[in-house]
Enzyme design. Structure first.
Site, PDB file in Angstrom:
ATOM      1  N   SER A   1       0.823  -1.192   0.000  1.00 43.60           N
ATOM      2  CA  SER A   1       0.000   0.000   0.000  1.00 43.60           C
ATOM      3  C   SER A   1       0.870   1.260   0.000  1.00 43.60           C
ATOM      4  O   SER A   1       1.623   1.489  -0.949  1.00 43.60           O
ATOM      5  CB  SER A   1      -0.966  -0.038   1.199  1.00 43.60           C
ATOM      6  OG  SER A   1      -1.973   0.927   1.066  1.00 43.60           O
TER       7      SER A   1
ATOM      8  N   ASP B   1      -8.977  -4.788  -5.893  1.00 48.62           N
ATOM      9  CA  ASP B   1      -8.597  -3.846  -4.834  1.00 48.62           C
ATOM     10  C   ASP B   1      -9.676  -2.778  -4.675  1.00 48.62           C
ATOM     11  O   ASP B   1     -10.051  -2.108  -5.636  1.00 48.62           O
ATOM     12  CB  ASP B   1      -7.256  -3.189  -5.192  1.00 48.62           C
ATOM     13  CG  ASP B   1      -6.613  -2.454  -4.022  1.00 48.62           C
ATOM     14  OD1 ASP B   1      -7.355  -1.965  -3.146  1.00 48.62           O
ATOM     15  OD2 ASP B   1      -5.382  -2.377  -3.985  1.00 48.62           O
TER      16      ASP B   1
ATOM     17  N   HIS C   1      -7.541  -5.421  -1.393  1.00 51.20           N
ATOM     18  CA  HIS C   1      -6.325  -4.725  -0.946  1.00 51.20           C
ATOM     19  C   HIS C   1      -5.498  -5.611  -0.019  1.00 51.20           C
ATOM     20  O   HIS C   1      -4.276  -5.585  -0.044  1.00 51.20           O
ATOM     21  CB  HIS C   1      -6.705  -3.423  -0.244  1.00 51.20           C
ATOM     22  CG  HIS C   1      -5.556  -2.495  -0.044  1.00 51.20           C
ATOM     23  ND1 HIS C   1      -4.820  -1.998  -1.096  1.00 51.20           N
ATOM     24  CD2 HIS C   1      -5.001  -1.975   1.077  1.00 51.20           C
ATOM     25  CE1 HIS C   1      -3.869  -1.200  -0.634  1.00 51.20           C
ATOM     26  NE2 HIS C   1      -3.948  -1.178   0.672  1.00 51.20           N
TER      27      HIS C   1
END
Length: 801
Positions: free
Chosen positions: A657, A730, A764
């Site tokens: 991330s 995601d 994610h």
């Protein structure tokens, strides 16, 4: 040097070497939960990672929610497989019997009286409500598969009598699933009428009228009450898109918040028009507390909130008094105002107008109720990182500041107030008999690392007395004060060599009573220890990281290939950025995101090294983002070289991330690393133009910052191999899969060494066993080729000008 250009490769799922796979497949440690009374513990056993087949179930993405239409519940959920209970005074554990084979247990909660446990079971075609009583330890099915679990949060609520549950049921009159017409009725049109409507880059939004129809179909619920003794069910109130259901402490009223049209294609459901109503036990409307319009013009500044009533909560120490907060600055933190927020309330039978309560100079973040003359409030402000904790008298409105500090300052964090169950089964402030002493538990951050504690606070003098604190060589955290008079505390204790387990600590007798004996989950890592290393970057900011080396490595051995895995954080002050985090005595934990797998492969691993981005000279932290990032990394590498554990020419950097964003920037702006691994990141900040992470400014307010911080704009400077991994599904704000795809194409087009791995069905955070093992295989292959056994890449290791 030239490199061959490779097209896509069609590989099946791969498995990493057994040293890594064995750790990834290690059994999950159970979770525990203690009832309100502190006398029974629930042990929840978890399965391993789900299969890709489970993750590939049908999924709808509507208004910021992901729904499995097959069961009318939230998709991608985590579940438990078995339940056990044990009395804290006994050693014996008792299984909950009567569960079907292969049970998928979710939404677990204790009854207010602590004698029953409610939960849902996901079946093939739906979700059912179940219950288990402590007296017979037998699971019992309460409903058929009619539970509507599409909206976030528990799909049911206990009433204070512990005999009644209210649940959300699928609307039995909803008919067939809406069908999508092959012929559109017309174009999809959105229009702005001149009002500023900034928004972060939300995903999974509604896109057309068909999405609206699906949203209403799956999210519309009918409330039903069930008497657990007779199993009699009774519908009450009207069906709707019910977001929150909150019974009053006495169980006589229900706060129901519902979502209604007009919807938006620009923001998620939390900002749709919302109605808050008070119903009685028969479902009759008593009062509409608020009916709020669409909130699509909220500022993107931190501390911006919706106008009108928000954050509704029942006063926990009263039978039926509803409180809420309303912004007095229009919800805009950029507007000058002496009062930012104000509390209001209304009491049963809800026949009068709302009553005013206390005002706040900052933004209110929560209220913790105590008793007739005491409650705790928290207010905060982003620009100066201020957090104020106050005691106030709910009846008189008097307010007394207890703590006024920066929320970045871990060393002076007083902890959180301990609570206890009251007659309604609600958690309220734990006090002594005279209501003069409050109790706090905290992490105990210090220059020596975290040392969790329990304190006693005198409300009159504001002096604190330390009742207990964790001592080396253990890391012991207070979970719950079980009995303040007997001084019994539930703790979780661990060390470098011992996995976390639960204990009752008797402070008066200085005794420690074990409750669980969970085994070491990673026997392969026995002998591998965490070493907290401390160092400074060139401007004097103190840094730290958790260093792990392979078992048997000793001083004087040849330096190792290394992996540095990190995540940047912004700070207002260098002092706060320099504070020590974590503890040297914590047990090693490995989850799928962890870099520690590579200790077993002969690498030194520096996990979570400090990557502070600090504001200076009245500038924002991100004004010097890349310079500080490179300085942080250079200091970490210097420390590893000084210790003799890492070969400067064979160090990789990676992150997930915002850590992936960091990785790409480090490769673009320095020659410190041999390779990089970037998972699920965002690399072009012009695609997140209304702010990202802790950046409040928009692209148009700070174009030079967005340009400098976007590694996509500097793709031509990346001269070492970079591996991109991204979930195809995601849903995190800003980290669209497109970010990795476009960055990969840029580096490939410029002749760089790169690889893009898109994981089917993954969001994610990755979930499927096949995805996780393949991710680990990709990372291992990359590190082995370009770091441990790297060839043909010039070893130049100096900061780029």
């Amino acid at each position: 040097m030239t490199h061959s250009v490779l097209t896509q490769k069609n590989l099946g799922y791969q498995t990493p070497p057994s040293a890594i796979a064995d750790l990834a497949n290690a059994p999950q440690t159970p979770l525990v939960s203690v009832n309100n009374q502190g006398d029974w513990m629930l042990i929840l056993e978890r399965p391993g990672y789900p299969t890709i087949e489970e993750l590939a179930q049908p999924e709808l993405k509507l208004a910021g929610i992901r729904i499995n239409p097959q069961v009318n519940g939230t998709s991608r959920t985590f579940y438990f497989t078995h339940l056990k209970i044990k009395r804290l005074q006994e050693k014996q554990e008792y299984p909950i019997t009567g569960l079907p084979e292969g049970a998928r247990i979710e939404n677990v909660s204790w009854s207010p009286n602590g004698q029953s446990i409610a939960f849902t079971l996901t079946e093939t075609e739906g979700i059912a409500l179940w219950i288990a009583h402590l007296n017979d330890r037998q699971a019992q099915k309460i409903t058929s598969a009619i539970i509507n679990d599409a909206m976030p949060g528990l799909p049911y609520n206990w009433l204070s009598d512990s005999k009644t549950i209210i649940f959300k049921a699928i609307n039995e009159n909803r008919g067939k699933v809406p069908e999508k017409s092959l012929v559109p009725a017309g174009p999809v049109i959105q229009e702005s009428t001149g009002k500023k409507s900034p928004a972060r880059t939300y995903q999974d939004l509604l896109e057309n009228t068909y999405d609206e129809a699906l949203f209403e179909y799956y999210c519309t619920s009918q409330l039903v009450s069930v008497n657990l003794a007779t199993q009699e069910q009774q519908q009450f109130g009207v069906a709707g898109i019910i977001d929150e259901v909150s019974p009053s402490p006495d169980g006589n009223y229900i706060l129901v918040t519902t979502i209604h049209q007009p919807y938006s294609y620009f923001v998620p459901y939390q900002r749709f028009p919302m109605r808050a109503e008070i119903w009685n036990r028969k479902g009759r409307l008593i009062q509409t507390v608020a009916d709020l319009p669409l909130a699509d013009t909220i500022s993107v500044s931190f501390g911006a909130v919706r106008e009108g009533p928000r954050e509704f909560s029942w006063r926990a120490d009263q039978p039926a008094t509803l409180y809420w907060v309303e912004a007095q600055d229009g919800g805009d933190p950029n507007r000058a105002a002496e009062t930012r927020d104000q509390l209001f309330y209304i009491q049963a039978p809800f026949e009068g107008k709302k009553q005013e309560s206390i005002r706040f100079s900052l933004r209110l973040s929560g209220v913790l109720w105590g008793h007739a003359d005491l409650a705790i409030t928290y207010e905060w402000w982003w620009n100066n990182r201020k957090l104020i904790t106050s005691a106030f008298h709910p009846e008189k409105g008097d307010k007394k500041i207890l703590f006024d500090r920066s929320f970045e300052d871990r060393y002076n964090n007083p902890g959180t107030f301990e609570t206890q169950a009251n007659v309604f089964g609600r958690r309220v402030l734990l006090t002594d008999k005279n209501h003069q002493m409050l109790y706090l538990k905290g992490d105990g951050a210090s220059p020596e690392g975290n040392r969790p504690f329990v304190d006693e606070l005198n409300l009159s003098t504001l002096e604190t007395k330390r009742l207990w604190q964790s001592e080396a060589p253990y890391y012991e955290s207070p979970i719950q004060v079980l009995d303040i008079e007997k001084q019994h505390i539930l703790t979780r204790r661990e060390s470098k060599a011992e996995p976390p387990n639960y204990y009752v600590r008797d402070l008066s007798a200085n005794e420690l009573i074990p409750l669980t004996s969970f085994p070491h989950p990673y026997p392969e890592l026995k002998g591998v220890e965490k070493q907290v290393v401390r160092y400074q970057r060139k401007d004097g900011v103190a840094l730290q990281g958790n260093l792990y080396v392979p078992r048997g490595f000793k001083e004087g051995d040849p330096p190792l290939p290394a992996l540095l895995w990190a995540y940047p954080n912004e700070f207002k002050s260098a002092d706060a950025a320099s504070q020590v985090a974590g503890s040297p005595y914590e047990f090693i934990r490995i989850g799928w995101p962890s870099p520690l797998f590579w200790v077993t492969r002969g690498y030194a691993v520096l996990d979570n090294p400090s990557m502070p981005i600090v504001a200076a000279d009245d500038r924002e932290p991100n004004d010097t983002f890349t310079e500080q990032l490179v300085s942080n990394a250079a200091a970490a590498i210097d420390k590893l070289a000084e210790l003799g554990v890492a070969d400067r020419n064979r160090i990789a950097v990676g992150g997930h991330s915002y850590g992936a964003f960091m990785t790409a920037n480090l490769l673009a702006h320095s020659d410190l690393f041999a390779a990089g691994i970037a998972r699920s990141g965002a690399y072009n900040r012009t695609l997140t133009p209304f702010g990202f992470q802790a950046e409040e400014r928009t692209l148009w307010e700070a174009p030079e910052v967005y340009q400098a911080m976007s590694p996509f704009m500097h793709a031509d400077k990346i001269k070492v191999p970079i591996l991109f991994i991204h979930g195809e599904a995601d849903n995190n704000a800003g980290t669209f899969p497109l970010q990795s795809q476009r960055f990969y194409q840029a580096i490939k087009g410029l002749g760089g060494i790169t690889r893009l791995v898109m994981l089917p069905h993954e969001s994610h955070g990755y979930q499927a066993k096949e995805s996780i093992l393949h991710m680990l295989w990709e990372m291992d292959q990359w590190l082995e080729k370009y770091v441990k056994h790297k060839e043909g890449i010039t070893d130049v290791h100096s900061e780029k000008g």
